[in-house]
Design an enzyme around this catalytic site. Sequence first.
Site, PDB file in Angstrom:
ATOM      1  N   ARG A  72      -6.807 -16.932  -5.652  1.00  0.00           N
ATOM      2  CA  ARG A  72      -5.599 -16.908  -4.818  1.00  0.00           C
ATOM      3  C   ARG A  72      -5.237 -18.303  -4.317  1.00  0.00           C
ATOM      4  NH1 ARG A  72      -6.396 -12.669  -0.353  1.00  0.00           N
ATOM      5  NH2 ARG A  72      -4.533 -13.704   0.415  1.00  0.00           N
ATOM      6  N   HIS A 121      -3.718 -14.303  10.913  1.00  0.00           N
ATOM      7  CA  HIS A 121      -4.777 -13.869   9.992  1.00  0.00           C
ATOM      8  C   HIS A 121      -5.509 -15.036   9.339  1.00  0.00           C
ATOM      9  CE1 HIS A 121      -2.706  -9.661   9.545  1.00  0.00           C
ATOM     10  NE2 HIS A 121      -3.344  -9.804  10.691  1.00  0.00           N
ATOM     11  N   CYS A 132     -23.301 -20.171  11.434  1.00  0.00           N
ATOM     12  CA  CYS A 132     -23.149 -21.047  12.603  1.00  0.00           C
ATOM     13  C   CYS A 132     -21.668 -21.277  12.883  1.00  0.00           C
ATOM     14  CB  CYS A 132     -23.919 -22.352  12.399  1.00  0.00           C
ATOM     15  SG  CYS A 132     -23.131 -23.510  11.274  1.00  0.00           S
TER      16      CYS A 132
HETATM   17  C1  BJW Z   1       9.974  -8.907   1.001  1.00  0.00           C
HETATM   18  C2  BJW Z   1      10.290  -9.628  -0.147  1.00  0.00           C
HETATM   19  C3  BJW Z   1      11.251 -10.651  -0.020  1.00  0.00           C
HETATM   20  C4  BJW Z   1       8.777  -8.176  -0.663  1.00  0.00           C
HETATM   21  N1  BJW Z   1      11.803 -10.882   1.178  1.00  0.00           N
HETATM   22  N2  BJW Z   1      10.544  -9.154   2.159  1.00  0.00           N
HETATM   23  C5  BJW Z   1      -3.829   0.726  14.881  1.00  0.00           C
HETATM   24  C6  BJW Z   1      -3.565   1.809  14.049  1.00  0.00           C
HETATM   25  C7  BJW Z   1      -4.263   1.966  12.843  1.00  0.00           C
HETATM   26  C8  BJW Z   1      -5.243   1.030  12.449  1.00  0.00           C
HETATM   27  C9  BJW Z   1      -5.491  -0.025  13.276  1.00  0.00           C
HETATM   28  C10 BJW Z   1      -4.789  -0.171  14.473  1.00  0.00           C
HETATM   29  N3  BJW Z   1      -5.217  -1.310  15.076  1.00  0.00           N
HETATM   30  C11 BJW Z   1      -6.149  -1.885  14.263  1.00  0.00           C
HETATM   31  C12 BJW Z   1      -6.344  -1.122  13.171  1.00  0.00           C
HETATM   32  C13 BJW Z   1      -7.286  -1.388  12.036  1.00  0.00           C
HETATM   33  C14 BJW Z   1      -6.742  -2.371  11.024  1.00  0.00           C
HETATM   34  C15 BJW Z   1      -5.410  -1.862  10.501  1.00  0.00           C
HETATM   35  O1  BJW Z   1      -4.341  -2.303  10.867  1.00  0.00           O
HETATM   36  N4  BJW Z   1      -5.481  -0.908   9.579  1.00  0.00           N
HETATM   37  C16 BJW Z   1      -4.274  -0.291   9.009  1.00  0.00           C
HETATM   38  C17 BJW Z   1      -3.951  -0.927   7.644  1.00  0.00           C
HETATM   39  C18 BJW Z   1      -4.553   1.184   8.862  1.00  0.00           C
HETATM   40  N5  BJW Z   1      -6.618  -3.693  11.616  1.00  0.00           N
HETATM   41  C19 BJW Z   1      -7.632  -4.546  11.650  1.00  0.00           C
HETATM   42  O2  BJW Z   1      -8.721  -4.258  11.224  1.00  0.00           O
HETATM   43  C20 BJW Z   1      -7.379  -5.884  12.327  1.00  0.00           C
HETATM   44  N6  BJW Z   1      -8.402  -6.144  13.273  1.00  0.00           N
HETATM   45  C21 BJW Z   1      -8.578  -5.429  14.363  1.00  0.00           C
HETATM   46  O3  BJW Z   1      -7.823  -4.534  14.684  1.00  0.00           O
HETATM   47  O4  BJW Z   1      -9.663  -5.808  15.097  1.00  0.00           O
HETATM   48  C22 BJW Z   1     -10.004  -5.070  16.268  1.00  0.00           C
HETATM   49  C23 BJW Z   1     -11.148  -5.809  16.926  1.00  0.00           C
HETATM   50  C24 BJW Z   1     -11.005  -6.263  18.222  1.00  0.00           C
HETATM   51  C25 BJW Z   1     -12.082  -6.939  18.833  1.00  0.00           C
HETATM   52  C26 BJW Z   1     -13.249  -7.157  18.132  1.00  0.00           C
HETATM   53  C27 BJW Z   1     -13.390  -6.728  16.822  1.00  0.00           C
HETATM   54  C28 BJW Z   1     -12.316  -6.033  16.212  1.00  0.00           C
HETATM   55  C29 BJW Z   1      -7.477  -7.017  11.303  1.00  0.00           C
HETATM   56  C30 BJW Z   1      -6.429  -6.956  10.264  1.00  0.00           C
HETATM   57  C31 BJW Z   1      -6.652  -8.073   9.237  1.00  0.00           C
HETATM   58  C32 BJW Z   1      -5.705  -7.961   8.067  1.00  0.00           C
HETATM   59  N7  BJW Z   1      -6.127  -8.858   7.063  1.00  0.00           N
HETATM   60  C33 BJW Z   1      -5.357  -8.994   5.833  1.00  0.00           C
HETATM   61  C34 BJW Z   1      -6.146  -9.881   4.853  1.00  0.00           C
HETATM   62  C35 BJW Z   1      -6.108 -11.332   5.318  1.00  0.00           C
HETATM   63  C36 BJW Z   1      -6.903 -12.215   4.432  1.00  0.00           C
HETATM   64  C37 BJW Z   1      -6.323 -12.300   3.058  1.00  0.00           C
HETATM   65  O5  BJW Z   1      -5.189 -12.767   2.875  1.00  0.00           O
HETATM   66  O6  BJW Z   1      -7.023 -11.886   2.128  1.00  0.00           O
HETATM   67  O7  BJW Z   1      -4.076  -9.586   6.132  1.00  0.00           O
HETATM   68  S1  BJW Z   1      -4.907  -7.426   5.146  1.00  0.00           S
HETATM   69  C38 BJW Z   1      -3.330  -7.947   4.537  1.00  0.00           C
HETATM   70  O8  BJW Z   1      -2.296  -7.166   5.172  1.00  0.00           O
HETATM   71  C39 BJW Z   1      -3.165  -9.394   5.029  1.00  0.00           C
HETATM   72  C40 BJW Z   1      -1.747  -9.380   5.513  1.00  0.00           C
HETATM   73  O9  BJW Z   1      -1.528 -10.432   6.433  1.00  0.00           O
HETATM   74  C41 BJW Z   1      -1.595  -8.012   6.095  1.00  0.00           C
HETATM   75  C42 BJW Z   1      -0.174  -7.539   6.256  1.00  0.00           C
HETATM   76  O10 BJW Z   1       0.451  -7.446   5.013  1.00  0.00           O
HETATM   77  P1  BJW Z   1       1.990  -7.817   4.894  1.00  0.00           P
HETATM   78  O11 BJW Z   1       2.182  -9.241   5.200  1.00  0.00           O
HETATM   79  O12 BJW Z   1       2.794  -6.861   5.666  1.00  0.00           O
HETATM   80  O13 BJW Z   1       2.208  -7.663   3.299  1.00  0.00           O
HETATM   81  P2  BJW Z   1       2.519  -6.347   2.429  1.00  0.00           P
HETATM   82  O14 BJW Z   1       2.188  -6.667   1.020  1.00  0.00           O
HETATM   83  O15 BJW Z   1       1.909  -5.148   3.012  1.00  0.00           O
HETATM   84  O16 BJW Z   1       4.095  -6.161   2.584  1.00  0.00           O
HETATM   85  C43 BJW Z   1       5.028  -7.069   2.023  1.00  0.00           C
HETATM   86  C44 BJW Z   1       6.406  -6.693   2.521  1.00  0.00           C
HETATM   87  O17 BJW Z   1       7.320  -7.670   2.056  1.00  0.00           O
HETATM   88  C45 BJW Z   1       6.922  -5.338   1.994  1.00  0.00           C
HETATM   89  O18 BJW Z   1       7.463  -4.605   3.077  1.00  0.00           O
HETATM   90  C46 BJW Z   1       8.014  -5.725   0.995  1.00  0.00           C
HETATM   91  O19 BJW Z   1       9.078  -4.786   0.957  1.00  0.00           O
HETATM   92  C47 BJW Z   1       8.479  -7.037   1.572  1.00  0.00           C
HETATM   93  N8  BJW Z   1       9.091  -7.975   0.607  1.00  0.00           N
HETATM   94  N9  BJW Z   1       9.588  -9.132  -1.214  1.00  0.00           N
HETATM   95  C48 BJW Z   1      11.472 -10.105   2.226  1.00  0.00           C
HETATM   96  N10 BJW Z   1      11.640 -11.405  -1.103  1.00  0.00           N
HETATM   97 ZN    ZN Z   2     -23.653 -22.990   9.150  1.00  0.00          ZN
END
Ligand code: BJW
Ligand code: ZN
Length: 245
Positions: A72, A121, A132
């Site tokens: 990536r 993120h 560490c």
């Molecule tokens: C266009 C386009 C064009 C296309 N123009 N648009 C509440 C409810 C349910 C679950 C949870 C909740 N709160 C927390 C959770 C759990 C979980 C979660 O959300 N799960 C759900 C999926 C069910 N969240 C977490 O675990 C988070 N952490 C957390 O809550 O911690 C609590 C905690 C507190 C204290 C101590 C310990 C813990 C962390 C979430 C981390 C997400 N990480 C990722 C990977 C990052 C690393 C990597 O890149 O590999 O982040 S997942 C992935 O999804 C990435 C993205 O940033 C994220 C969002 O995706 P995004 O950007 O929306 O992309 P897509 O592909 O989904 O959508 C693209 C959009 O673009 C589409 O709509 C298209 O239509 C559009 N589009 N072309 C404009 N030209």
């Molecule tokens: Zn280290």
Amino acid sequence: MSDPGSLAGARSLLAGPGPVCVLTGAGVSAESGVPTFRGPEGLWRSYRPEELATPAAFARAPELVWEWYSWRRGRVAACRPNPAHEALAALGRRRGDVTLATQNVDGLHALAGTREPLELHGNLFRVRCTRCRFRAEHPREALPPPWPPRCPECRGALRPDVVWFGEALPSEELSRGTAAARACRVFLVVGTSGVVHPAAGLAFEAKSGGAAVIEVNPEATPLSEDADLVLRGKAGEVLPQVLAP
Ligand code: BJW
Ligand code: ZN
């Protein structure tokens, strides 16, 4: 494409006084050639997120996870900001009251000239130690195997400095993003599927703080229903029109 009424409405909201907060997702970088996560062309068509973007996956298969991030990084390193990133950077330069929070790890907002984007993120081009507190930039070019590389201070495994499922978002970025969402007059949400929390929740924070919410996305999302204005189209086409001075 969006109807002219919504476009004009969004233009006038974004030209008015009062703080603006922007939340972006993978869609804002799609026209730069960065793959999104979900959907037909998404990165997760062939891998389930919990197979790669979790601490458990890294513990189980560190080499595979590192290889995926290395691939990536290579793709992203070849991508340039597009007119959407540029229009947002210009908005930030034009008015001093714009906060931009992004879920993207590609660094393209900063490359386009947005000052201090809140990277909720993390960033693909940083690494940190699993053992560490060591943190460092990752070079633009790939590090050679063996993967994962080792920490120079403690020999622990290095990991990408990104936020995986179940991990906390960086607290400074999240609290600044939440405060900006609560205080803004206009909340612009661009190119996110709106399913990943707490980032997606910023739109609801803004709404309950009284902001007008504008969504830019070619597809409907769970945020669309609560948006005051919906602009159906690509960010790189819609934003330059909506944000033109
Ligand atoms: C266009 C386009 C064009 C296309 N123009 N648009 C509440 C409810 C349910 C679950 C949870 C909740 N709160 C927390 C959770 C759990 C979980 C979660 O959300 N799960 C759900 C999926 C069910 N969240 C977490 O675990 C988070 N952490 C957390 O809550 O911690 C609590 C905690 C507190 C204290 C101590 C310990 C813990 C962390 C979430 C981390 C997400 N990480 C990722 C990977 C990052 C690393 C990597 O890149 O590999 O982040 S997942 C992935 O999804 C990435 C993205 O940033 C994220 C969002 O995706 P995004 O950007 O929306 O992309 P897509 O592909 O989904 O959508 C693209 C959009 O673009 C589409 O709509 C298209 O239509 C559009 N589009 N072309 C404009 N030209
Ligand atoms: Zn280290």
